[in-house]
Enzyme design. Structure first.
Site, short mmCIF file in Angstrom:
data_model
loop_
_atom_site.label_atom_id
_atom_site.label_comp_id
_atom_site.label_asym_id
_atom_site.label_seq_id
_atom_site.Cartn_x
_atom_site.Cartn_y
_atom_site.Cartn_z
N ASP A 13 61.73 57.48 82.90
CA ASP A 13 62.93 57.48 84.28
C ASP A 13 63.99 58.50 84.03
O ASP A 13 63.85 59.04 82.90
CB ASP A 13 62.69 56.16 84.01
CG ASP A 13 63.97 55.93 83.55
OD1 ASP A 13 64.50 56.15 83.36
OD2 ASP A 13 64.02 54.79 84.37
N CYS A 70 62.80 54.40 79.02
CA CYS A 70 63.46 54.31 80.05
C CYS A 70 65.14 53.75 79.35
O CYS A 70 65.73 53.41 78.48
CB CYS A 70 63.17 52.94 80.90
SG CYS A 70 62.88 51.54 80.28
N THR A 72 66.53 50.59 78.70
CA THR A 72 66.04 49.93 77.75
C THR A 72 64.67 49.43 77.35
O THR A 72 65.12 49.01 76.03
CB THR A 72 66.43 48.24 78.50
OG1 THR A 72 65.37 47.60 79.11
CG2 THR A 72 67.61 47.85 79.08
N ILE A 74 62.36 47.73 78.64
CA ILE A 74 61.76 46.77 78.99
C ILE A 74 60.86 47.23 79.98
O ILE A 74 59.41 46.84 80.26
CB ILE A 74 62.96 45.39 79.66
CG1 ILE A 74 63.67 44.86 77.68
CG2 ILE A 74 61.89 44.28 79.90
CD1 ILE A 74 64.68 44.40 78.26
N GLY A 75 60.88 47.12 81.52
CA GLY A 75 60.70 48.34 82.30
C GLY A 75 59.59 48.68 82.06
O GLY A 75 58.00 48.37 82.64
N HIS A 103 49.26 46.90 63.36
CA HIS A 103 48.70 44.86 63.34
C HIS A 103 48.40 45.08 65.11
O HIS A 103 47.00 44.06 65.02
CB HIS A 103 50.00 43.38 63.54
CG HIS A 103 50.22 43.72 62.30
ND1 HIS A 103 50.99 43.27 62.10
CD2 HIS A 103 49.38 44.19 61.17
CE1 HIS A 103 51.05 42.69 59.89
NE2 HIS A 103 50.73 44.09 60.40
N HIS A 138 42.37 41.78 62.30
CA HIS A 138 43.53 41.99 63.47
C HIS A 138 42.58 42.21 64.64
O HIS A 138 42.98 41.97 65.72
CB HIS A 138 44.66 42.96 63.03
CG HIS A 138 45.77 43.34 62.02
ND1 HIS A 138 46.32 42.08 62.59
CD2 HIS A 138 46.13 43.41 61.16
CE1 HIS A 138 47.38 42.02 61.28
NE2 HIS A 138 46.96 42.91 60.57
#
Length: 153
Positions: A13, A70, A72, A74-75, A103, A138
Site C-alpha cells: 500500500d 504495508c 505494520t 498486519i493488515g 515449519h 510439519h
C-alpha cells in the site's frame, strides 16, 4: 535467494512503497524477475487490493513467492491469508523468516515498513527465499492449513 529465474510478486500500500522499492532493487540486482503489482504512488490505497493481486500471482503460478508490505504488515498479511492456498507470514527478522519457511512452508512474506528497517527487511527477504521447507513432522500441520481440510469426526 531462490534461483534467479524465479519470479517474485511484490505488492504494497502507500505506506510500504519505499520499502517495496528497496526490496525490488535487491531482487533485480540478484537477477530475479519481479512482478511489481503496485501501488506505485503515495496516494492512499486499500491494502487488500494489493494482497489479492500478489496472492493471485502465487496461486496461478506466475510467481513462486509473494512479498507484501504495508505500514505494520498486519493488515496486508490478514488480507493475504483470506486466500485459500496462501500461507502468509508477518515477520520482523530473519529468524521468523527462516522458521516460517522451514515449519510452515509459507509462500508469502509480509513486512511492516514502519516496524523494521531496510537492512532487517532485506535480511528477512534473503532468508525467506533461500530456506527450504523441512516437511516431515510439519507436513500434518501444514496440511491442516490447506484448502478443504477438516478434522476427522
Amino acid at each position: 535467494m531462490t534461483p534467479a529465474s524465479t519470479p517474485i510478486a511484490l505488492g504494497s500500500d502507500h505506506a510500504g512503497i519505499g520499502l517495496k522499492a528497496t526490496l525490488r532493487s535487491a531482487l533485480e540486482a540478484a537477477g530475479h524477475p519481479v512482478l511489481d503489482l503496485g501501488t506505485h504512488g503515495p496516494e492512499s490505497v486499500d491494502y487488500p487490493d494489493f494482497a489479492l493481486a500478489v496472492c493471485g500471482a502465487v496461486l496461478e503460478g506466475t510467481a513462486r513467492f509473494g512479498v507484501l508490505v504495508c505500514g505494520t504488515g498486519i493488515g496486508i498479511s490478514m488480507a493475504a491469508n483470506r486466500n485459500e492456498g496462501i500461507r502468509c507470514a508477518l515477520v520482523h527478522d530473519a529468524t521468523g523468516a527462516r522458521l516460517t519457511r522451514q515449519h510452515n512452508d509459507a509462500n508469502v512474506l509480509a513486512l511492516g515498513a514502519r516496524m523494521i528497517g531496510a537492512e532487517v527487511a532485506l535480511d528477512a527477504l534473503n532468508v525467506f527465499l533461500t530456506t527450504p521447507y523441512e516437511g516431515g513432522r510439519h507436513d500434518r500441520r501444514v496440511l491442516k492449513l490447506s484448502p478443504g481440510w477438516s478434522p476427522s469426526p
